[in-house]
Design a protein around this motif. Structure first.
Motif, PDB file in Angstrom:
ATOM      1  N   THR A   9       0.680  -1.227   0.005  1.00 42.74           N
ATOM      2  CA  THR A   9      -0.009   0.104   0.084  1.00 42.74           C
ATOM      3  C   THR A   9       0.787   1.269   0.209  1.00 42.74           C
ATOM      4  OG1 THR A   9      -1.608  -1.206   1.297  1.00 42.74           O
ATOM      5  CG2 THR A   9      -1.993   1.169   1.063  1.00 42.74           C
ATOM      6  N   THR A  10       0.859   1.889  -1.029  1.00 35.35           N
ATOM      7  CA  THR A  10       1.807   2.929  -1.442  1.00 35.35           C
ATOM      8  C   THR A  10       1.109   4.254  -1.339  1.00 35.35           C
ATOM      9  OG1 THR A  10       1.847   2.577  -3.801  1.00 35.35           O
ATOM     10  CG2 THR A  10       3.731   1.739  -2.392  1.00 35.35           C
ATOM     11  N   LYS A  11       1.844   5.382  -1.006  1.00 35.77           N
ATOM     12  CA  LYS A  11       1.250   6.729  -1.005  1.00 35.77           C
ATOM     13  C   LYS A  11       0.431   6.931  -2.357  1.00 35.77           C
ATOM     14  CE  LYS A  11       4.454   9.643   0.256  1.00 35.77           C
ATOM     15  NZ  LYS A  11       5.567   8.692   0.565  1.00 35.77           N
ATOM     16  N   ASP A  12       1.193   6.968  -3.274  1.00 33.93           N
ATOM     17  CA  ASP A  12       0.887   7.400  -4.704  1.00 33.93           C
ATOM     18  C   ASP A  12      -0.386   6.443  -5.281  1.00 33.93           C
ATOM     19  OD1 ASP A  12       2.705   5.537  -4.885  1.00 33.93           O
ATOM     20  OD2 ASP A  12       3.846   6.655  -6.554  1.00 33.93           O
ATOM     21  N   ASP A  13      -0.626   5.337  -4.799  1.00 30.84           N
ATOM     22  CA  ASP A  13      -1.804   4.746  -5.273  1.00 30.84           C
ATOM     23  C   ASP A  13      -3.330   4.895  -4.824  1.00 30.84           C
ATOM     24  OD1 ASP A  13      -3.351   2.600  -6.457  1.00 30.84           O
ATOM     25  OD2 ASP A  13      -2.517   0.983  -5.387  1.00 30.84           O
ATOM     26  N   PRO A  14      -4.104   5.274  -5.607  1.00 33.57           N
ATOM     27  CA  PRO A  14      -5.356   5.800  -5.019  1.00 33.57           C
ATOM     28  C   PRO A  14      -6.327   4.719  -4.237  1.00 33.57           C
ATOM     29  CG  PRO A  14      -5.318   6.520  -7.544  1.00 33.57           C
ATOM     30  CD  PRO A  14      -3.804   5.354  -7.043  1.00 33.57           C
ATOM     31  N   ALA A  15      -5.755   3.452  -4.573  1.00 31.89           N
ATOM     32  CA  ALA A  15      -6.157   2.310  -3.806  1.00 31.89           C
ATOM     33  C   ALA A  15      -5.405   2.099  -2.541  1.00 31.89           C
ATOM     34  CB  ALA A  15      -6.045   1.032  -4.677  1.00 31.89           C
ATOM     35  N   GLN A  16      -6.231   2.273  -1.431  1.00 33.81           N
ATOM     36  CA  GLN A  16      -5.531   2.552  -0.116  1.00 33.81           C
ATOM     37  C   GLN A  16      -5.766   1.392   0.964  1.00 33.81           C
ATOM     38  OE1 GLN A  16      -2.820   4.863   1.274  1.00 33.81           O
ATOM     39  NE2 GLN A  16      -2.680   4.806  -1.077  1.00 33.81           N
ATOM     40  N   ALA A  17      -6.475   0.605   0.363  1.00 34.83           N
ATOM     41  CA  ALA A  17      -6.696  -0.563   1.280  1.00 34.83           C
ATOM     42  C   ALA A  17      -5.366  -1.428   1.875  1.00 34.83           C
ATOM     43  CB  ALA A  17      -7.733  -1.536   0.522  1.00 34.83           C
ATOM     44  N   ARG A  18      -5.477  -1.863   2.565  1.00 33.27           N
ATOM     45  CA  ARG A  18      -4.081  -2.819   3.299  1.00 33.27           C
ATOM     46  C   ARG A  18      -4.415  -4.373   3.504  1.00 33.27           C
ATOM     47  NH1 ARG A  18      -1.113   1.095   7.594  1.00 33.27           N
ATOM     48  NH2 ARG A  18      -1.054  -0.761   8.629  1.00 33.27           N
ATOM     49  N   GLY A  19      -3.621  -4.987   3.489  1.00 38.23           N
ATOM     50  CA  GLY A  19      -3.398  -6.409   3.736  1.00 38.23           C
ATOM     51  C   GLY A  19      -4.608  -7.255   3.037  1.00 38.23           C
ATOM     52  N   GLU A  20      -5.311  -8.173   3.761  1.00 40.38           N
ATOM     53  CA  GLU A  20      -6.113  -8.973   3.301  1.00 40.38           C
ATOM     54  C   GLU A  20      -7.249  -8.235   2.344  1.00 40.38           C
ATOM     55  OE1 GLU A  20      -8.924 -11.444   5.904  1.00 40.38           O
ATOM     56  OE2 GLU A  20      -7.922 -12.959   4.686  1.00 40.38           O
ATOM     57  N   VAL A  21      -7.691  -7.106   2.652  1.00 40.32           N
ATOM     58  CA  VAL A  21      -8.682  -6.317   2.061  1.00 40.32           C
ATOM     59  C   VAL A  21      -8.256  -6.125   0.785  1.00 40.32           C
ATOM     60  CG1 VAL A  21     -10.203  -4.260   1.711  1.00 40.32           C
ATOM     61  CG2 VAL A  21     -10.058  -5.496   4.090  1.00 40.32           C
ATOM     62  N   ARG A  22      -6.979  -5.527   0.573  1.00 41.05           N
ATOM     63  CA  ARG A  22      -6.348  -5.179  -0.811  1.00 41.05           C
ATOM     64  C   ARG A  22      -6.251  -6.572  -1.496  1.00 41.05           C
ATOM     65  NH1 ARG A  22      -3.307  -1.139  -2.645  1.00 41.05           N
ATOM     66  NH2 ARG A  22      -1.731  -1.575  -4.388  1.00 41.05           N
ATOM     67  N   TYR A  23      -5.592  -7.492  -0.919  1.00 39.87           N
ATOM     68  CA  TYR A  23      -5.789  -8.966  -1.578  1.00 39.87           C
ATOM     69  C   TYR A  23      -7.036  -9.225  -2.220  1.00 39.87           C
ATOM     70  CZ  TYR A  23      -5.765 -13.753  -2.488  1.00 39.87           C
ATOM     71  OH  TYR A  23      -5.810 -15.123  -3.169  1.00 39.87           O
ATOM     72  N   LYS A  24      -8.323  -9.089  -1.350  1.00 42.62           N
ATOM     73  CA  LYS A  24      -9.721  -9.428  -2.057  1.00 42.62           C
ATOM     74  C   LYS A  24      -9.889  -8.703  -3.164  1.00 42.62           C
ATOM     75  CE  LYS A  24     -11.074 -12.240   1.716  1.00 42.62           C
ATOM     76  NZ  LYS A  24     -11.791 -12.521   3.181  1.00 42.62           N
ATOM     77  N   GLN A  25      -9.500  -7.308  -3.099  1.00 41.95           N
ATOM     78  CA  GLN A  25      -9.754  -6.228  -4.136  1.00 41.95           C
ATOM     79  C   GLN A  25      -9.117  -6.516  -5.436  1.00 41.95           C
ATOM     80  OE1 GLN A  25      -9.044  -2.316  -2.378  1.00 41.95           O
ATOM     81  NE2 GLN A  25     -10.888  -2.379  -1.025  1.00 41.95           N
ATOM     82  N   LEU A  26      -7.842  -7.037  -5.228  1.00 40.24           N
ATOM     83  CA  LEU A  26      -7.087  -7.718  -6.550  1.00 40.24           C
ATOM     84  C   LEU A  26      -7.581  -8.757  -6.913  1.00 40.24           C
ATOM     85  CD1 LEU A  26      -3.556  -7.102  -4.744  1.00 40.24           C
ATOM     86  CD2 LEU A  26      -4.093  -6.059  -6.981  1.00 40.24           C
ATOM     87  N   VAL A  27      -8.200  -9.672  -6.196  1.00 39.30           N
ATOM     88  CA  VAL A  27      -9.165 -10.820  -6.775  1.00 39.30           C
ATOM     89  C   VAL A  27     -10.335 -10.474  -7.601  1.00 39.30           C
ATOM     90  CG1 VAL A  27     -10.174 -12.645  -5.858  1.00 39.30           C
ATOM     91  CG2 VAL A  27      -8.190 -12.621  -5.016  1.00 39.30           C
ATOM     92  N   GLU A  28     -11.104  -9.387  -6.896  1.00 35.71           N
ATOM     93  CA  GLU A  28     -12.119  -8.992  -7.595  1.00 35.71           C
ATOM     94  C   GLU A  28     -11.673  -8.176  -9.085  1.00 35.71           C
ATOM     95  OE1 GLU A  28     -15.203  -9.467  -7.115  1.00 35.71           O
ATOM     96  OE2 GLU A  28     -14.246 -10.828  -5.493  1.00 35.71           O
ATOM     97  N   LEU A  29     -10.553  -7.415  -8.782  1.00 35.14           N
ATOM     98  CA  LEU A  29     -10.065  -6.866 -10.438  1.00 35.14           C
ATOM     99  C   LEU A  29      -9.853  -7.915 -11.155  1.00 35.14           C
ATOM    100  CD1 LEU A  29      -6.818  -4.484 -10.103  1.00 35.14           C
ATOM    101  CD2 LEU A  29      -7.038  -6.388 -11.757  1.00 35.14           C
ATOM    102  N   CYS A  30      -9.294  -9.072 -10.873  1.00 35.36           N
ATOM    103  CA  CYS A  30      -9.008 -10.320 -11.807  1.00 35.36           C
ATOM    104  C   CYS A  30     -10.125 -10.701 -12.201  1.00 35.36           C
ATOM    105  CB  CYS A  30      -8.065 -11.008 -11.112  1.00 35.36           C
ATOM    106  SG  CYS A  30      -6.274 -10.468 -10.664  1.00 35.36           S
ATOM    107  N   ARG A  31     -11.183 -11.056 -11.247  1.00 38.01           N
ATOM    108  CA  ARG A  31     -12.449 -11.684 -11.687  1.00 38.01           C
ATOM    109  C   ARG A  31     -13.228 -10.628 -12.754  1.00 38.01           C
ATOM    110  NH1 ARG A  31     -14.038 -14.075  -6.073  1.00 38.01           N
ATOM    111  NH2 ARG A  31     -12.795 -16.099  -6.330  1.00 38.01           N
ATOM    112  N   GLY A  32     -12.988  -9.234 -12.814  1.00 37.36           N
ATOM    113  CA  GLY A  32     -13.491  -8.292 -13.480  1.00 37.36           C
ATOM    114  C   GLY A  32     -12.899  -8.517 -14.973  1.00 37.36           C
TER     115      GLY A  32
END
Ligand SMILES: [Fe+2]
Length: 267
Positions: A60-83
């Motif tokens: 989770t880096t400062k310049d990424d609009p996606a600011q979720a951390r840890g497991e929530v971030r991972y799950k958001q990445l999974v959703e991105l992939c499913r899309g």
């Protein structure tokens, strides 16, 4: 995908045949938009794309609009992939029936737990102290947050449990292709320039998975030392591209695609 030359490599990738599947073993990019762009381009070219997360996607880096951390971030990445129809460690393992198959293609996400320790150390604290002495620390310590787990090793333990459950459910008549950003055995780390960096490279708890779960091949990235080794008769292929400063001396003019599955591998 932070590097323009690496983006050009992605744009230029083409399958050898229209039926080819592509394994992406993590560290695609740090920002969500870049991950989506790269995986989307690859998905448009290959019959199937299979992704395992690397540590860079999980930062989770400062310049990424996606600011979720840890497991929530991972799950958001999974959703991105499913899309964009890219397979993840949360999806049912697909069976590849082409050349070298049939095999269950198993993307995993197991992280690390500081058990690849320097000789003479017995726990995480003493191991980190030796690494610090050597001037070695992984950027994950600043950007890869384990939330809601208390530590990265606790998240790793949960991921191991979940990954084992999924692997145990695979039809026992099938060989597997095990995909994980971090190598499932320690051996590939023996050639690291800074051996203390192995602390951030895997876990001893997966040391027998290639045998237990009938791997035809294990595919990993992370170390930036692309090569193949064999252990217990199983091939371990590192498929990382690395930074331009790493691949330029190799004279690469395109991203090399490795045929990880070869005729007879499923037997
Ligand atoms: Fe990595």
């Amino acid at each position: 995908m932070t590097y323009q030359q690496n983006r050009e490599f992605v744009e230029a990738i083409r399958p050898h045949s229209p039926d080819d599947w592509l394994i992406v073993a993590g560290d695609v990019a740090e920002k969500f938009d870049d991950v989506e762009w790269a995986l989307g381009v690859l998905r448009s070219r290959f019959a199937k794309v299979v992704w395992s997360p690397g540590n860079h996607e999980l930062w989770t880096t400062k310049d990424d609009p996606a600011q979720a951390r840890g497991e929530v971030r991972y799950k958001q990445l999974v959703e991105l992939c499913r899309g964009i129809d890219v397979l993840t460690p949360e999806d049912e393992f697909a069976v590849f029936e082409g050349a070298g198959g049939p095999v269950a293609v198993a993307p995993l996400f197991t992280l690390y737990d500081y058990t690849f320790r320097p000789a003479g150390t017995t726990d995480k604290a003493s191991a980190l102290a030796v690494a610090q002495e050597a001037g070695v620390i992984c950027t994950d310590e600043y950007f890869l947050h384990p939330d809601p787990y208390p530590s990265r090793e606790a998240w790793c333990a949960a991921r191991i449990e979940e990954s084992e459950r999924r692997l145990r459910a695979v039809d026992e008549s099938l060989r597997t292709v095990l995909i994980n950003h971090w190598p499932l055995v320690r051996d590939p780390t023996f050639v690291l320039r800074y051996p203390e960096f192995a602390l951030w490279c895997g876990t001893e708890r997966t040391a027998d998975w290639h045998v237990r779960f009938r791997a035809a091949v294990m595919v990993y990235g992370h170390l930036h030392i692309p090569r193949t080794i064999r252990k217990d008769g199983v091939r371990f292929d590192e498929v990382s591209l690395g930074y331009p400063r790493e691949w330029q001396p190799r004279g690469w003019t395109a991203a090399p695609l490795l045929d990880v599955l070869r005729e007879g591998d499923a037997r």
